[in-house]
Scaffold this motif. Structure first.
Motif, PDB file in Angstrom:
ATOM      1  N   LEU A  25       0.824  -1.200   0.000  1.00 16.40           N
ATOM      2  CA  LEU A  25       0.000   0.000   0.000  1.00 16.40           C
ATOM      3  C   LEU A  25       0.863   1.256   0.000  1.00 16.40           C
ATOM      4  CD1 LEU A  25      -2.994   0.710   0.192  1.00 16.40           C
ATOM      5  CD2 LEU A  25      -2.664   1.000   2.642  1.00 16.40           C
ATOM      6  N   LEU A  28       2.323   1.875  -3.375  1.00 13.87           N
ATOM      7  CA  LEU A  28       1.359   2.469  -4.298  1.00 13.87           C
ATOM      8  C   LEU A  28       1.142   3.945  -4.018  1.00 13.87           C
ATOM      9  CD1 LEU A  28      -1.558  -0.039  -4.811  1.00 13.87           C
ATOM     10  CD2 LEU A  28       0.497   0.325  -6.168  1.00 13.87           C
ATOM     11  N   LEU A  29       0.946   4.249  -2.732  1.00 12.26           N
ATOM     12  CA  LEU A  29       0.693   5.643  -2.385  1.00 12.26           C
ATOM     13  C   LEU A  29       1.887   6.515  -2.748  1.00 12.26           C
ATOM     14  CD1 LEU A  29      -1.209   5.321   0.993  1.00 12.26           C
ATOM     15  CD2 LEU A  29      -2.099   5.619  -1.308  1.00 12.26           C
ATOM     16  N   LEU A  32       1.959   6.988  -6.533  1.00 12.64           N
ATOM     17  CA  LEU A  32       0.967   7.964  -6.997  1.00 12.64           C
ATOM     18  C   LEU A  32       1.404   9.376  -6.643  1.00 12.64           C
ATOM     19  CD1 LEU A  32      -2.446   6.256  -6.219  1.00 12.64           C
ATOM     20  CD2 LEU A  32      -1.553   6.885  -8.441  1.00 12.64           C
ATOM     21  N   VAL A  35       4.294  10.513  -8.937  1.00 15.20           N
ATOM     22  CA  VAL A  35       3.933  10.826 -10.314  1.00 15.20           C
ATOM     23  C   VAL A  35       2.978  12.011 -10.379  1.00 15.20           C
ATOM     24  CG1 VAL A  35       2.826   9.943 -12.382  1.00 15.20           C
ATOM     25  CG2 VAL A  35       4.293   8.452 -11.052  1.00 15.20           C
ATOM     26  N   GLN A  36       1.987  12.002  -9.489  1.00 21.86           N
ATOM     27  CA  GLN A  36       0.920  12.990  -9.665  1.00 21.86           C
ATOM     28  C   GLN A  36       1.168  14.318  -8.990  1.00 21.86           C
ATOM     29  OE1 GLN A  36      -2.895  10.372  -9.201  1.00 21.86           O
ATOM     30  NE2 GLN A  36      -3.116  11.874 -10.793  1.00 21.86           N
ATOM     31  N   ILE A  37       1.997  14.363  -7.991  1.00 23.59           N
ATOM     32  CA  ILE A  37       2.212  15.630  -7.307  1.00 23.59           C
ATOM     33  C   ILE A  37       3.625  16.141  -7.508  1.00 23.59           C
ATOM     34  CG2 ILE A  37       2.175  16.797  -5.060  1.00 23.59           C
ATOM     35  CD1 ILE A  37      -0.580  15.963  -6.169  1.00 23.59           C
ATOM     36  N   PHE A  43       5.594  16.532 -16.219  1.00 22.48           N
ATOM     37  CA  PHE A  43       4.748  15.690 -17.055  1.00 22.48           C
ATOM     38  C   PHE A  43       3.755  16.523 -17.840  1.00 22.48           C
ATOM     39  CE2 PHE A  43       5.719  12.056 -14.047  1.00 22.48           C
ATOM     40  CZ  PHE A  43       6.521  11.418 -14.963  1.00 22.48           C
TER      41      PHE A  43
ATOM     42  N   LEU B 244      -1.008  10.471 -15.869  1.00 22.63           N
ATOM     43  CA  LEU B 244      -1.187  10.597 -14.423  1.00 22.63           C
ATOM     44  C   LEU B 244      -0.611  11.911 -13.929  1.00 22.63           C
ATOM     45  CD1 LEU B 244      -0.249   7.177 -12.841  1.00 22.63           C
ATOM     46  CD2 LEU B 244      -2.396   8.387 -12.606  1.00 22.63           C
ATOM     47  N   LEU B 273      -6.468   3.471 -15.220  1.00 22.09           N
ATOM     48  CA  LEU B 273      -6.197   4.297 -14.049  1.00 22.09           C
ATOM     49  C   LEU B 273      -5.427   5.559 -14.443  1.00 22.09           C
ATOM     50  CD1 LEU B 273      -6.582   4.198 -10.902  1.00 22.09           C
ATOM     51  CD2 LEU B 273      -4.145   3.752 -10.836  1.00 22.09           C
ATOM     52  N   GLY B 277      -6.476   9.233 -13.458  1.00 23.44           N
ATOM     53  CA  GLY B 277      -5.566  10.187 -12.836  1.00 23.44           C
ATOM     54  C   GLY B 277      -5.483  11.479 -13.617  1.00 23.44           C
ATOM     55  N   GLY B 281      -7.618  13.353 -11.307  1.00 19.94           N
ATOM     56  CA  GLY B 281      -6.582  13.765 -10.373  1.00 19.94           C
ATOM     57  C   GLY B 281      -6.255  12.781  -9.265  1.00 19.94           C
ATOM     58  N   LEU B 282      -5.309  13.221  -8.435  1.00 23.04           N
ATOM     59  CA  LEU B 282      -4.809  12.381  -7.352  1.00 23.04           C
ATOM     60  C   LEU B 282      -5.930  12.014  -6.385  1.00 23.04           C
ATOM     61  CD1 LEU B 282      -2.222  11.224  -5.951  1.00 23.04           C
ATOM     62  CD2 LEU B 282      -2.272  13.257  -4.538  1.00 23.04           C
ATOM     63  N   THR B 285      -7.597   8.941  -7.740  1.00 24.50           N
ATOM     64  CA  THR B 285      -6.748   7.750  -7.742  1.00 24.50           C
ATOM     65  C   THR B 285      -6.546   7.260  -6.312  1.00 24.50           C
ATOM     66  OG1 THR B 285      -4.836   9.200  -7.874  1.00 24.50           O
ATOM     67  CG2 THR B 285      -5.523   8.150  -9.909  1.00 24.50           C
ATOM     68  N   LEU B 286      -6.396   8.201  -5.371  1.00 28.10           N
ATOM     69  CA  LEU B 286      -6.262   7.790  -3.972  1.00 28.10           C
ATOM     70  C   LEU B 286      -7.545   7.107  -3.496  1.00 28.10           C
ATOM     71  CD1 LEU B 286      -4.335  10.635  -2.131  1.00 28.10           C
ATOM     72  CD2 LEU B 286      -3.549   8.367  -2.797  1.00 28.10           C
ATOM     73  N   VAL B 289      -7.518   3.609  -4.630  1.00 27.93           N
ATOM     74  CA  VAL B 289      -6.651   2.783  -3.786  1.00 27.93           C
ATOM     75  C   VAL B 289      -7.348   2.481  -2.458  1.00 27.93           C
ATOM     76  CG1 VAL B 289      -4.465   2.724  -2.542  1.00 27.93           C
ATOM     77  CG2 VAL B 289      -4.542   3.632  -4.856  1.00 27.93           C
ATOM     78  N   ILE B 330      -2.119  -1.123 -10.395  1.00 22.01           N
ATOM     79  CA  ILE B 330      -1.804   0.264 -10.021  1.00 22.01           C
ATOM     80  C   ILE B 330      -0.294   0.465 -10.016  1.00 22.01           C
ATOM     81  CG2 ILE B 330      -2.048   2.018  -8.220  1.00 22.01           C
ATOM     82  CD1 ILE B 330      -4.690   0.662  -7.464  1.00 22.01           C
TER      83      ILE B 330
END
Lengths: 661, 391
Positions: A25, A28-29, A32, A35-37, A43, B244, B273, B277, B281-282, B285-286, B289, B330
């Motif tokens: 977990l 994964l967090l 994410l 990549v996303q923040i 990107f 993403l 996914l 994303g 957005g995050l 996606t969160l 999860v 994921i």
């Protein structure tokens, strides 16, 4: 919770499992988040370079107007029919699959396979190598587009052949842009297209601007012409920024070139979202184009047309010459004609074979602007300056000079300069300044020009007239100090080491008319915004800018002006028979410069003039290459222009010369 | 229910909460899946995928309800027939069948091609294997600590199905099933010292297989250095990260994504996914999860209250299947793991997988219905004797 109580117990397996799940977990967090923040900006920008294309939108080019607001160069809409390539991508694939080489094999099958229902006929597709596949794909695309064109052509009743190379080039470099298939569509075709074709095929009518010159040839040289250019502006380095540019007009000569950036305006921009194959998906206009400014000329179309007509009627349709009409007080250029020309509309639309031949003809030189861009020997018209210089240096106007007869031709004069003989077209006899100017006596002017300090003042006058500065030739004061008398003698009669343009001569004539002011010729009155609210103030160019003064006393100028009036009024004057406008006293001076090119003598014939004598308003300079003589060839042209100048102005301008439909 | 091992007098509240939460999470993921499927496919194929997925979803819900209503213990009777059917189908998919019934797609024999639909026998294989393992654990629970019955025989059973999936080839499902079965055995009481050697052996064998296979090797390399391989083997992973990453906190808005225009291959199936994303957005996606975590927690909660070992083992297996598959998917989309072809449960487009997953959820509900109240053994043996004092 009971679930977590379970973990508290001594169940190692479950604990390990729970730990593994928690670890997963966290991975994964973290992934994410990363990549996303953390990397979102990188990107996002990579995504934009990948899937956005910016397209430059040309602005509407400004108009060119004459002083009365008549439109001399206009921008009009033309329609192109373009195909949307993105809508063909499926058809391309389908056609490719159809074209793929196939091998169909019929096998003899063992009986049990027959029972099981195996198919005896098998179709396989042999693998293609990369080059074959690329070639086949092009073939497929060309086929599809060709079919679409045939279909479209049938509906428009116009044959539309496919230019494969152009299509390939377009597809390879501008997939996201519509592919233009038919340019400058006429009204019938538009109607047909809207009626039948627009819904059934992935095509649209695109508006494009075209540059139109309603008075085609008459204003050709002063306006110049434009060409559609795809390259970026090297100054702003636009090329690097835009992915695609829509073709823009670029001024090549004349006003179109000089005020290109003002006329052009500011280009807008639109953003096209593309998919991974490069086809267009959607588009948004991010900044609209800003229309260019209108250029208002000082040109008076009525005079311009009259001058052009005069040159055509009096000299011939392919007359090689120029006419400049200038307001002697403000420096405004009222007419600027150079002949011959080619229809500037033809340059934008494309030449017919005849026009191409005319364009390439070196002797005609249709691309030469003879009024401002070509230099000529001035000939006798420059004697006015020699006269002024001599008067200022103490020459008495009534002082007589005897011209010797030519021993071989007793009716003509001759001048001995050391051992060199200079032939004269004037008869032998006694000359004062007035007669010498009227008959244009070479001998007299060489004589007075070679007197002490006179030539230096002539050079000084030329300097004040800015001769030989931006164009042409004129000796510099320090150069002439050690010149032989022959060279000086040549310049005194406007030949030898000096070349001028008709425009420079117009400035000189205006200076004679306005008591010695050397004006800045003014072709553009103002730049006006096309903004309909009218809130943007126009840029106005000042009138009557004086660049220099001739520095000649008015009494001497009066002597020359009287002599110039006599030139057209005296029976003996070279322009007497040819320049005759009732009710107008015209001061003039003819000139014929001889030039030997490859053994052939070519004349440059001139007529400079201003009128009315009492209170001069206009200067008219006419120059014709290879004319008979200044008076005979150029005089009538000037006379016609004066007729137009004094004619009542309420007469409407005939605007049917338009060379477009 | 009288006659059962531990009769439940009433359906306990906690169980109700667990089942409701589980159902809610699954429904939410399904709904999100539908919305995103339409958003990601409308620009290219229109509503076709959505309609197909709706049909599959309806079928899956029917199966889910059937499984819920049915007592999961009836499964014991069909475990082996189902196992054999799965093996036969997995064998059949490898051979070229007449009428193009099987076809090599993207270099793998994974699908039966029927008019309009494609079926993956490996989905049936997954379920059959979990059932068989649960049956085996139930049957031999007292010998799970031994080498032969605890490790050797189950590994044999696993090898039959996993081996066939491996040679399809389908590396992702192989790893997934090995992980799920390993976890099931571990929970059933197999000793660490017995389970570690086969795991190491399996990993070595897997590593060797990848080592020998240049395509997989390149995939691994492109995973390690995504930027260098972004135009080659790492293209999909890189594009997925672009999608993403450009989403940021709140995304570009539903329908505004660019990457679904074809930049991300498989954007409606395995890589959905990344589109979620990008567009949502995050935050979303969160939430996805979190939803899977909640599903796993609820699944384990239900399994722990199963009335018998079969139910416990089956519930755990199913929960791990859902959880691990989601985890791998994921992980791949975020490039935390190398590329595998596994769909995201409940969200990705794909009929066979949706059916299998909904059947799994139905079985969990069935286990919950038979659930018993867990009696925590008192830590203080005398605690029960204490008489509560009224306040």
């Amino acid at each position: 919770m009971i679930f977590f109580d379970q973990l508290k117990k001594n169940d190692t397996q479950l604990r390990m499992l729970a730990a593994a799940i928690s670890l997963g977990l966290i991975v994964l967090l973290a992934g994410l988040w990363w990549v996303q923040i953390v990397n979102t900006r990188d990107f996002r920008s990579s995504l934009e370079t990948q899937s956005f294309r910016t397209v430059r939108l040309p602005a509407v080019r400004g108009k060119i107007l004459d002083r009365n607001g008549l439109v001399l160069a206009d921008t009009r809409a033309t329609y192109n029919i373009s195909l949307f390539l993105e809508d063909f991508s499926r058809a391309f694939q389908k056609e490719f699959k159809r074209l793929r080489p196939k091998v169909t094999v019929t096998n003899s099958l063992p009986f049990w396979k027959n029972w099981l229902g195996f198919d005896a006929v098998k179709t396989t597709f042999p693998k293609l190598n990369a080059t074959q596949e690329v070639a086949l794909k092009w073939e497929a695309r060309c086929n599809v587009v060709n079919q679409a064109l045939q279909h479209l052509g049938a509906q428009l009743n116009t044959p539309l052949p496919l230019d494969r190379d152009r299509f390939k080039k377009h597809f390879a470099t501008q997939t996201a842009m519509p592919y233009p298939v038919l340019r400058a569509v006429n009204r019938t075709q538009i109607a047909r297209f809207e009626e039948s074709a627009s819904g059934s095929i992935a095509a649209e009518l695109e508006i494009q601007t075209a540059r139109v010159y309603p008075f085609s040839n008459a204003t050709a040289h002063v306006l110049g012409y434009v060409v559609r250019k795809n390259e970026g502006d090297s100054v702003t380095n636009e090329q690097a920024y835009y992915s695609y540019r829509l073709p823009d007009f670029s001024g090549m000569t004349g006003i179109e070139k000089k005020y290109d950036s003002e006329l052009r305006g500011a280009a807008g921009e639109k953003t096209v979202v593309i998919n991974n194959l490069g086809y267009r998906q959607s588009e948004t206009v991010s900044s609209p184009a800003e229309a260019g400014q209108n250029v208002v000329l000082t040109l008076d179309l009525r005079i311009q047309l009259a001058a052009e007509r005069a040159l055509r009627n009096r000299v011939g349709p392919n007359a090689r010459g120029a006419v400049v009409v200038m307001d002697v007080n403000s420096g405004d250029v009222l007419a600027l004609v150079s002949s011959p020309t080619i229809d500037p509309n033809a340059i934008t639309r494309g030449f017919t074979p005849a026009e191409k031949q005319r364009w390439d003809d070196e002797e005609l030189g249709v691309h030469k602007n003879r009024a401002t861009g070509e230099q000529y020997q001035a000939g006798s018209i420059f004697k006015t300056m020699v006269a002024l210089a001599a008067l200022e240096n103490g020459l008495k106007a009534n002082e007589l000079f005897r011209v010797q007869p030519n021993p071989h031709n007793p009716s003509r004069g001759i001048y001995y300069l050391g051992s060199t003989m200079i032939h004269d077209t004037a008869p032998p006899g006694d000359y004062d300044l007035r007669r010498a100017l009227v008959v244009s006596c070479n001998t007299y002017f060489i004589n007075i020009g070679l007197r002490s300090n006179v030539f230096e003042r002539v050079v000084e006058l030329g300097h004040r007239l800015h001769l030989g500065e931006s164009i042409g030739h004129f000796p510099k004061p320090e150069m002439v100090r050690h010149w032989p008398a022959g060279e000086k003698a040549n310049v005194c009669i406007g030949q030898g080491q000096m070349d001028v343009t008709p425009m420079q001569m117009a400035v000189m004539t205006a200076a004679l008319a306005n008591w010695g002011k050397v004006l800045q010729p003014r072709r553009v009155d103002r730049l006006e915004s096309q903004d309909p609210t009218g809130l943007v103030p126009p840029t106005i160019f000042p009138k009557g800018v004086v660049r220099d003064q001739l520095g000649i006393q008015p009494k001497y100028l009066q002597i020359v002006r009287d002599a110039m009036l006599a030139e057209t009024e005296d029976p003996e004057g070279t322009g007497h028979r040819y320049v005759n406008v009732p009710g107008l006293k015209i001061c003039g001076k003819t000139g014929t410069a001889e030039r030997s090119v490859k053994g052939v003598t070519l004349n440059t014939t001139w007529f400079i003039s201003f009128a009315p004598y009492e209170n001069p308003r206009h200067a008219v300079v006419v120059m014709v290459e290879n004319g008979a003589s200044g008076g005979k060839t150029c005089g009538p042209v000037a006379a016609d222009v004066y007729s137009a100048l004094i004619a009542p102005t309420s007469q409407p301008v005939n605007a049917t010369v338009a060379g477009n439909n | 229910m009288p006659g059962h091992l531990s009769p439940v007098s009433a359906f306990p509240l906690e169980m109700k909460v667990a089942v409701t939460t589980l159902a809610f999470c699954v429904a939410a993921l399904l709904a999100l899946g539908m919305v995103m499927l339409y958003s990601s496919s409308m620009t290219q194929v229109g509503p076709h995928y959505l309609l197909m997925q709706l049909i599959w979803c309806a079928l899956g819900l029917a199966i889910c309800v059937t499984a819920t209503v049915m007592d999961y213990r009836h499964l014991k009777k069909i475990v082996w027939p189902m196992f054999i059917v799965a093996i036969v189908l997995l064998l059949l998919v490898l051979v070229p069948l007449p009428h193009g019934l099987t076809k090599k797609i993207n270099g793998a024999h994974r699908w039966f091609i029927l008019p309009g639909i494609r079926l993956q026998p490996s989905e049936l294989g997954k379920l059959a294997l979990i059932f068989a393992m649960a049956w085996y654990v139930d049957r031999h629970q007292r010998f799970m600590h031994t080498w032969e019955r605890g490790v050797a025989v189950p590994c044999g059973i696993m090898a039959l199905i996993i081996g066939l999936i491996f040679i399809e080839p389908d590396r992702g499902t192989t790893i997934l099933m090995a992980g799920v079965c390993g976890a099931m055995l571990l929970i059933a009481g197999v000793r660490w010292k017995y389970i570690v050697p086969p795991v190491i052996a399996g990993m070595l064998a897997f590593a060797f297989a990848i080592w020998r296979d240049p395509i997989r090797m390149r995939r691994i390399m492109s995973w390690i250095e995504v930027e260098e391989h972004k135009n080659g083997t790492g293209y999909q992973a890189y594009q997925s990260m672009l999608a993403l990453g450009s989403g940021g906190w709140l995304g570009l808005g539903l329908g505004n994504g660019r990457q679904k225009l074809g930049w991300v291959p498989e954007h409606h199936t395995d890589f959905i996914l990344s589109i979620i994303g990008e567009e949502l957005g995050l935050v979303t996606t969160l939430l996805v999860v979190v939803a899977f975590v909640v599903i796993v927690v609820c699944g384990i909660y239900i399994s722990l209250r199963a009335p018998d070992t079969f139910g416990f083992s089956l519930g755990c297996g199913i929960t791990f299947l859902i959880g691990l598959q989601a985890f791998i998917n994921i992980g791949v989309v975020t490039s935390a793991l190398p590329n595998k072809g596994l769909p995201l449960p409940f969200i990705s487009y794909g009929g066979s997988n949706l059916l299998a997953m909904l059947a799994c959820v139905g079985l969990l509900f069935s286990i919950a219905r038979q659930g018993r109240v867990l009696q925590p053994p008192p830590s203080n043996p005398f605690a029960a004797e204490e008489i509560p004092q009224p306040a």
